[in-house]
Design a protein around this motif. Structure first.
Motif, short mmCIF file in Angstrom:
data_model
loop_
_atom_site.label_atom_id
_atom_site.label_comp_id
_atom_site.label_asym_id
_atom_site.label_seq_id
_atom_site.Cartn_x
_atom_site.Cartn_y
_atom_site.Cartn_z
N ASP A 150 8.30 4.56 13.15
CA ASP A 150 7.90 2.89 13.22
C ASP A 150 9.68 2.42 12.05
OD1 ASP A 150 5.98 3.20 14.18
OD2 ASP A 150 4.78 3.67 12.67
N ARG A 151 10.31 3.00 11.83
CA ARG A 151 10.94 2.01 10.41
C ARG A 151 10.73 1.30 10.14
NH1 ARG A 151 14.60 6.27 11.30
NH2 ARG A 151 15.11 6.89 13.45
N VAL A 152 9.52 1.51 8.89
CA VAL A 152 9.43 0.25 8.19
C VAL A 152 9.94 0.09 7.56
CG1 VAL A 152 6.77 0.64 9.15
CG2 VAL A 152 7.63 1.97 6.73
N VAL A 153 9.82 -0.64 6.73
CA VAL A 153 10.81 -1.00 5.10
C VAL A 153 10.28 -1.36 4.20
CG1 VAL A 153 12.57 -2.59 6.90
CG2 VAL A 153 10.58 -3.36 5.26
N ALA A 154 8.63 -0.99 4.32
CA ALA A 154 7.96 -1.28 3.00
C ALA A 154 7.06 -0.57 3.54
CB ALA A 154 7.91 -2.59 1.96
N MET A 155 6.12 -0.48 2.31
CA MET A 155 4.30 0.30 2.93
C MET A 155 3.82 -0.69 2.00
SD MET A 155 1.80 2.46 3.91
CE MET A 155 0.87 3.76 2.73
N VAL A 156 2.98 -0.95 2.04
CA VAL A 156 1.82 -1.75 1.10
C VAL A 156 0.43 -0.73 1.46
CG1 VAL A 156 -0.29 -3.62 0.72
CG2 VAL A 156 2.73 -3.85 0.87
N GLY A 157 -0.25 -0.27 0.73
CA GLY A 157 -1.54 0.82 1.05
C GLY A 157 -1.78 2.03 0.15
N GLY A 158 -2.12 2.95 1.11
CA GLY A 158 -2.76 3.88 -0.15
C GLY A 158 -4.23 3.68 -0.39
N THR A 159 -5.09 3.96 0.20
CA THR A 159 -6.40 3.39 -0.43
C THR A 159 -6.99 3.57 -1.39
OG1 THR A 159 -7.23 2.80 1.76
CG2 THR A 159 -8.79 3.27 0.29
N THR A 160 -6.44 5.30 -1.71
CA THR A 160 -7.10 5.97 -2.88
C THR A 160 -6.01 7.00 -3.90
OG1 THR A 160 -7.40 8.49 -1.82
CG2 THR A 160 -8.84 6.85 -1.62
N THR A 161 -6.47 7.76 -4.53
CA THR A 161 -5.80 8.26 -5.90
C THR A 161 -5.59 9.28 -4.97
OG1 THR A 161 -5.87 7.33 -7.51
CG2 THR A 161 -4.99 9.43 -7.96
N GLY A 162 -5.56 9.84 -4.21
CA GLY A 162 -5.70 11.57 -3.65
C GLY A 162 -4.41 10.83 -1.75
N THR A 163 -4.81 10.52 -1.46
CA THR A 163 -3.62 9.85 -0.40
C THR A 163 -2.82 9.20 -0.87
OG1 THR A 163 -5.01 7.89 0.11
CG2 THR A 163 -6.02 9.47 1.44
N THR A 164 -3.33 8.48 -1.66
CA THR A 164 -1.12 7.63 -2.16
C THR A 164 -0.96 9.15 -2.92
OG1 THR A 164 -2.59 5.72 -2.86
CG2 THR A 164 -0.26 6.44 -4.35
N MET A 165 -0.86 10.15 -3.64
CA MET A 165 -0.15 11.38 -4.15
C MET A 165 0.15 12.00 -3.15
SD MET A 165 -0.08 10.32 -6.89
CE MET A 165 0.76 11.80 -7.46
N ALA A 166 -0.11 11.75 -1.68
CA ALA A 166 0.49 12.62 -0.01
C ALA A 166 1.26 12.12 0.37
CB ALA A 166 -0.94 13.33 0.25
N MET A 167 1.48 10.73 -0.06
CA MET A 167 2.50 10.22 1.05
C MET A 167 3.59 9.57 0.08
SD MET A 167 0.21 6.76 2.54
CE MET A 167 -0.61 7.01 1.53
#
Length: 388
Positions: A98-115
């Motif tokens: 998708d070639r995004v320039v930024a990311m706003v998200g990661g609902t939980t701590t677990g998913t955030t740390m994975a990403m």
């Protein structure tokens, strides 16, 4: 050289210049691709669903007003269902396909740390909407977050406990990423806060009855208050079981339950008297007229509830803050280059959001202090402001 030859050469030169200009023109008009991986469904959907609705609402508003620096935003959303492995897969897709320039998200701590490693490796700014302090401590160059940290929640709760003349606390924590992170932070800050942890119980994400753990807490000598680090249905079950057992000690929840949905899941009767630290969004109308957040909160609350027909929650507010901080950074940087954008986000000062007044720096990728948290109590099924 004849006139005809000169005209031919001039036409060729103009044509070449036009070809060179096309990519620049296209870049100026191309959409700004922003990614979002959210837990819209699954056990964290009460967090992810308002985040999703908020991002879509405000991207539409921004585009209707002309976009950012004349360019529309293209929001690309994936639903990870609360699964960390799926979140990482979607993060990779956002970067590579998708070639995004930024990311706003990661609902939980677990998913955030994975990403987080995916975006760090790609040098793409990532603004998380999750609560764990480890997301931004220690600082990673391209990772930011909007909600207050679990460490701040422990500090705010313990301050209130001490103000009530109490000091002996029992913990009952979820084993999810956020629950374990906050449990650890409460253990770390307890001594400095003058708190003694006299019992420490845990429950799993699929547990449907916490009566055994609460019974052990009730039978522990000297417990004066109970703190429940966790989010999702677990804290609602704890609250119901707490009332069923007739435990009369003060019960504190985390900011991970800061929504009207928690009160309904726990039932207003069982939740009566429960306290928690939360963003001011829950009590916007109760703030004094001169509070700098008041109008921002009321405007967001009005827009969200009118658009969705649902009560506002602090979790949608975290998404609002993340998107607006990013949009303002793009404007200031006049660029979507990852490093320039990262530097512009770091330079955020005096941003009045739903979570507080944000002042970031190279060493602080959240930008909130403890004053951004408000202590609230549930009374008659509503959140009531009880302190600053």
């Amino acid at each position: 050289m004849g006139i005809a030859s000169m005209l031919r050469r001039g036409a060729l030169a103009l044509g070449a210049a036009a070809i060179v200009a096309l990519p620049a023109l296209a870049q100026r008009n191309d959409p700004i691709r922003i990614g979002a991986v959210l837990s819209v469904t699954g056990p964290a959907s009460f967090l992810g669903d308002p985040e999703d609705k908020t991002l879509r609402l405000y991207v539409n508003r921004i585009n209707a007003a002309g976009g950012v620096n004349g360019r529309p935003i293209q929001l690309i959303v994936y639903d990870d269902g609360g699964d960390a492995n799926r979140a990482r897969t979607f993060a990779t897709r956002l970067v590579e396909d998708d070639r995004v320039v930024a990311m706003v998200g990661g609902t939980t701590t677990g998913t955030t740390m994975a990403m987080r490693p995916v975006f760090e490796d790609a040098r793409i700014p990532f603004i998380s909407l999750a609560g764990g302090i480890e997301i931004i401590d220690p600082v990673s160059p391209y990772t930011f977050k909007t909600p207050h940290t679990d460490r701040m929640a422990c500090e705010k709760i313990f301050s209130d406990v001490r103000a009530r003349g109490l000091s002996r606390v029992a913990l009952i924590s979820g084993t999810d990423g956020f629950g374990q992170s906050m449990r650890t932070q409460c253990q770390r800050v307890a001594q400095a806060a003058g708190i003694t942890i006299v019992a420490d119980e845990q429950y799993g994400p699929r547990d449907s009855d916490m009566t055994p753990q609460l019974t052990r807490i009730r039978n522990t000598q000297g417990v004066e208050a109970v703190v429940n680090p966790g989010f999702g249905q677990g804290p609602a079950i704890v609250t119901r079981n707490y009332a069923q057992l007739g435990i009369r000690l003060p019960l504190y929840q985390s900011h991970g339950v800061a929504s009207a949905q928690f009160i309904q899941l726990a039932t207003p009767q069982a939740a009566e008297g429960v306290r928690l630290p939360a963003a001011a969004l829950l009590v916007a109308e109760q703030l004094p007229a001169n509070d700098p957040q008041r109008q921002v909160l009321i405007d967001y609350k009005t827009a969200f509830e009118r658009e969705t027909g649902q009560p506002v929650s602090t979790f949608g507010g975290h998404a609002y803050d993340g998107l607006m901080i990013l949009v303002e950074a793009i404007k200031r940087a006049n660029s979507t280059d990852g490093t320039r954008l990262r530097d512009a986000i770091r330079a955020t000062r005096g941003f009045v959001g739903t979570g507080g007044v944000v002042n970031m720096s190279a060493t602080d990728h959240m930008g909130l202090d403890l004053s951004a948290f408000r202590m609230v109590e549930i009374r008659n099924g509503q959140f009531v402001l009880i302190g600053n």
